[in-house]
Design a protein around this motif. Sequence first.
Motif, PDB file in Angstrom:
ATOM      1  N   LEU A 173       0.667  -1.255   0.062  1.00 52.77           N
ATOM      2  CA  LEU A 173       0.000  -0.048  -0.092  1.00 52.77           C
ATOM      3  C   LEU A 173       0.907   1.179   0.077  1.00 52.77           C
ATOM      4  O   LEU A 173       0.622   2.310  -0.826  1.00 52.77           O
ATOM      5  N   SER A 174       1.975   1.467   0.834  1.00 53.25           N
ATOM      6  CA  SER A 174       2.762   2.427   0.977  1.00 53.25           C
ATOM      7  C   SER A 174       3.707   2.579  -0.561  1.00 53.25           C
ATOM      8  O   SER A 174       3.560   3.906  -0.843  1.00 53.25           O
ATOM      9  N   THR A 175       3.806   1.756  -1.191  1.00 51.04           N
ATOM     10  CA  THR A 175       4.571   2.067  -2.486  1.00 51.04           C
ATOM     11  C   THR A 175       3.307   2.443  -3.397  1.00 51.04           C
ATOM     12  O   THR A 175       3.865   3.554  -4.438  1.00 51.04           O
ATOM     13  N   ARG A 176       2.133   1.898  -3.262  1.00 48.30           N
ATOM     14  CA  ARG A 176       1.356   2.428  -4.302  1.00 48.30           C
ATOM     15  C   ARG A 176       1.053   3.840  -3.977  1.00 48.30           C
ATOM     16  O   ARG A 176       0.678   4.751  -4.917  1.00 48.30           O
ATOM     17  N   LEU A 177       0.940   4.416  -2.756  1.00 49.02           N
ATOM     18  CA  LEU A 177       0.334   5.752  -2.169  1.00 49.02           C
ATOM     19  C   LEU A 177       1.752   6.529  -2.746  1.00 49.02           C
ATOM     20  O   LEU A 177       1.363   7.677  -3.264  1.00 49.02           O
ATOM     21  N   ARG A 178       3.114   5.826  -2.604  1.00 48.02           N
ATOM     22  CA  ARG A 178       4.155   7.069  -3.194  1.00 48.02           C
ATOM     23  C   ARG A 178       3.826   7.176  -4.448  1.00 48.02           C
ATOM     24  O   ARG A 178       4.107   8.348  -4.876  1.00 48.02           O
ATOM     25  N   ASP A 179       3.780   6.163  -5.248  1.00 48.42           N
ATOM     26  CA  ASP A 179       3.677   6.390  -6.945  1.00 48.42           C
ATOM     27  C   ASP A 179       2.554   7.185  -7.038  1.00 48.42           C
ATOM     28  O   ASP A 179       2.805   8.208  -8.016  1.00 48.42           O
ATOM     29  N   ILE A 180       1.309   7.276  -6.384  1.00 47.70           N
ATOM     30  CA  ILE A 180      -0.038   8.191  -6.725  1.00 47.70           C
ATOM     31  C   ILE A 180       0.593   9.534  -6.487  1.00 47.70           C
ATOM     32  O   ILE A 180       0.218  10.484  -6.840  1.00 47.70           O
ATOM     33  N   ALA A 181       1.229   9.783  -5.365  1.00 46.95           N
ATOM     34  CA  ALA A 181       1.720  11.107  -4.718  1.00 46.95           C
ATOM     35  C   ALA A 181       2.712  11.505  -5.788  1.00 46.95           C
ATOM     36  O   ALA A 181       2.489  12.902  -6.174  1.00 46.95           O
TER      37      ALA A 181
ATOM     38  N   PHE B 287      11.673  26.024  -3.599  1.00 50.32           N
ATOM     39  CA  PHE B 287      10.343  25.867  -3.062  1.00 50.32           C
ATOM     40  C   PHE B 287      10.207  24.475  -3.441  1.00 50.32           C
ATOM     41  O   PHE B 287      10.827  23.759  -4.477  1.00 50.32           O
ATOM     42  N   CYS B 288       9.091  23.701  -3.080  1.00 56.47           N
ATOM     43  CA  CYS B 288       8.687  22.302  -3.674  1.00 56.47           C
ATOM     44  C   CYS B 288       7.330  22.382  -3.409  1.00 56.47           C
ATOM     45  O   CYS B 288       6.458  22.871  -2.856  1.00 56.47           O
ATOM     46  N   VAL B 289       6.936  20.917  -4.051  1.00 50.65           N
ATOM     47  CA  VAL B 289       5.395  20.364  -3.692  1.00 50.65           C
ATOM     48  C   VAL B 289       5.736  19.139  -2.664  1.00 50.65           C
ATOM     49  O   VAL B 289       6.882  18.364  -2.785  1.00 50.65           O
ATOM     50  N   SER B 290       4.839  19.282  -1.603  1.00 50.27           N
ATOM     51  CA  SER B 290       4.890  18.287  -0.508  1.00 50.27           C
ATOM     52  C   SER B 290       3.634  17.320  -0.548  1.00 50.27           C
ATOM     53  O   SER B 290       2.758  18.302  -0.170  1.00 50.27           O
ATOM     54  N   ILE B 291       3.784  16.348  -0.452  1.00 56.69           N
ATOM     55  CA  ILE B 291       2.441  15.378  -0.374  1.00 56.69           C
ATOM     56  C   ILE B 291       2.719  14.094   0.460  1.00 56.69           C
ATOM     57  O   ILE B 291       3.862  13.518   0.343  1.00 56.69           O
ATOM     58  N   ALA B 292       2.014  13.848   1.453  1.00 58.41           N
ATOM     59  CA  ALA B 292       2.260  12.718   2.309  1.00 58.41           C
ATOM     60  C   ALA B 292       1.240  12.113   2.695  1.00 58.41           C
ATOM     61  O   ALA B 292      -0.166  12.560   2.381  1.00 58.41           O
ATOM     62  N   ALA B 293       1.210  10.482   2.732  1.00 57.46           N
ATOM     63  CA  ALA B 293       0.014   9.843   2.900  1.00 57.46           C
ATOM     64  C   ALA B 293      -0.040   9.067   4.161  1.00 57.46           C
ATOM     65  O   ALA B 293       1.151   8.656   4.666  1.00 57.46           O
ATOM     66  N   ALA B 294      -1.066   9.008   5.174  1.00 57.05           N
ATOM     67  CA  ALA B 294      -1.012   8.469   6.258  1.00 57.05           C
ATOM     68  C   ALA B 294      -2.169   7.654   6.629  1.00 57.05           C
ATOM     69  O   ALA B 294      -3.319   7.835   5.874  1.00 57.05           O
ATOM     70  N   LEU B 295      -1.926   6.535   7.424  1.00 58.98           N
ATOM     71  CA  LEU B 295      -3.174   5.634   7.938  1.00 58.98           C
ATOM     72  C   LEU B 295      -3.225   5.574   9.142  1.00 58.98           C
ATOM     73  O   LEU B 295      -2.087   5.115   9.786  1.00 58.98           O
ATOM     74  N   GLU B 296      -4.264   5.977   9.905  1.00 54.32           N
ATOM     75  CA  GLU B 296      -4.438   6.211  11.371  1.00 54.32           C
ATOM     76  C   GLU B 296      -3.362   6.782  12.091  1.00 54.32           C
ATOM     77  O   GLU B 296      -2.594   6.434  13.126  1.00 54.32           O
ATOM     78  N   GLY B 297      -2.867   8.220  11.440  1.00 59.84           N
ATOM     79  CA  GLY B 297      -1.927   8.839  11.857  1.00 59.84           C
ATOM     80  C   GLY B 297      -0.207   8.232  11.528  1.00 59.84           C
ATOM     81  O   GLY B 297       0.659   9.079  11.987  1.00 59.84           O
ATOM     82  N   GLU B 298      -0.202   7.121  11.026  1.00 58.45           N
ATOM     83  CA  GLU B 298       1.172   6.629  10.848  1.00 58.45           C
ATOM     84  C   GLU B 298       1.514   7.045   9.177  1.00 58.45           C
ATOM     85  O   GLU B 298       0.678   6.565   8.267  1.00 58.45           O
ATOM     86  N   LEU B 299       2.543   7.769   8.790  1.00 59.48           N
ATOM     87  CA  LEU B 299       3.044   7.965   7.716  1.00 59.48           C
ATOM     88  C   LEU B 299       3.439   6.822   6.781  1.00 59.48           C
ATOM     89  O   LEU B 299       4.120   5.897   7.336  1.00 59.48           O
ATOM     90  N   LEU B 300       2.713   6.554   5.467  1.00 55.89           N
ATOM     91  CA  LEU B 300       3.144   5.289   4.990  1.00 55.89           C
ATOM     92  C   LEU B 300       3.725   5.891   3.588  1.00 55.89           C
ATOM     93  O   LEU B 300       4.726   5.065   2.886  1.00 55.89           O
ATOM     94  N   ALA B 301       3.647   7.178   3.063  1.00 56.21           N
ATOM     95  CA  ALA B 301       4.495   7.683   1.963  1.00 56.21           C
ATOM     96  C   ALA B 301       4.585   9.127   1.868  1.00 56.21           C
ATOM     97  O   ALA B 301       3.809   9.885   2.546  1.00 56.21           O
ATOM     98  N   GLY B 302       5.429   9.600   1.322  1.00 59.92           N
ATOM     99  CA  GLY B 302       6.104  11.040   1.178  1.00 59.92           C
ATOM    100  C   GLY B 302       6.578  11.190  -0.118  1.00 59.92           C
ATOM    101  O   GLY B 302       7.573  10.571  -0.466  1.00 59.92           O
ATOM    102  N   VAL B 303       6.397  12.417  -0.705  1.00 58.94           N
ATOM    103  CA  VAL B 303       6.960  13.072  -1.856  1.00 58.94           C
ATOM    104  C   VAL B 303       7.298  14.456  -1.887  1.00 58.94           C
ATOM    105  O   VAL B 303       6.517  15.091  -1.216  1.00 58.94           O
TER     106      VAL B 303
END
Length: 283
Positions: free
Chosen positions: A10-18, A106-122
């Motif tokens: 899941l984390s890898t998929r969310l990373r790719d989406i981000a 400057f940058c674009v920042s996107i993270a994905a979390a599940l129940e408060g735990e970070l799974l992916a970040g870009v």
Amino acid sequence: METTADLSELSTRLRDIAAEAATSVGPGLRAAFRTSISAGHKTNAHDLVTEHDRASEEMIVHHLLACQPDSRVLGEEGGHRGSGRIEWIVDPIDGTSNFAHGVAFFCVSIAAALEGELLAGVVYDPIAGLLFTADLTGAYLNGAPLRPQAQAEEARASLMTDYPSAEALALDGPAALEAFGELVGTYATVRRKVSAALALAHVAAGWTDATLGLDTNPWDVAAGALLVRQAGGSYLPFRYDDASGPAHEAPCFVAVGPGGNCPTAVAVVERLVAARRAAGHRR
């Protein structure tokens, strides 16, 4: 409940989406950079926002929700949207002041979390063409694994920080300049780059040894915090109260690359947080 293998996938998929969402706004940001950008103010004259912040966030949110329908979004510009299980934490332009003034940090920042735990970040630097990504398998720059090594000796280390801002000067008074002076006197170099997300990415890459911030928001640090940790570094959160919660939700932090040792930075943040806490500051 997901197994470890399920979470990793899941984390890898969310990373790719981000990563797809972040890079999708790159052409527009590059085209607008160093043109006549009209900037407005949010909380004060130092807190800028442009039409490109809002337009980029809308494009990003549309992509994230289309690719991961079971999602909700916390965006710097749009606030909370949706009610899904996966939380996306989005800053469409971290370092808006730099962007608006023609400074290429400057940058674009996107993270994905599940129940408060970070799974992916870009963290995506569209001008330099640098795509920093992290998931549960590790941290990467343009697809290559990040294996940084920070300076072990403070006197040889470099530090990035946005402190003190104008707001911090008003809040902390002379202690702000004293703290900054202590940092300048301790480290080989101190740079004020005014993008917490990109500074954290530079720690993850080994281009700076440490960074610290006060009164940050989750969208400023979530993706970068995961990058630092997955690259082998440490991310230390500091709060004004005894509440617990995800590290990226704490308002203050020190991040250090692997092998680094920055007790002065930690002591400075601890002292400032303690003084603010004693004064009743609860941000």
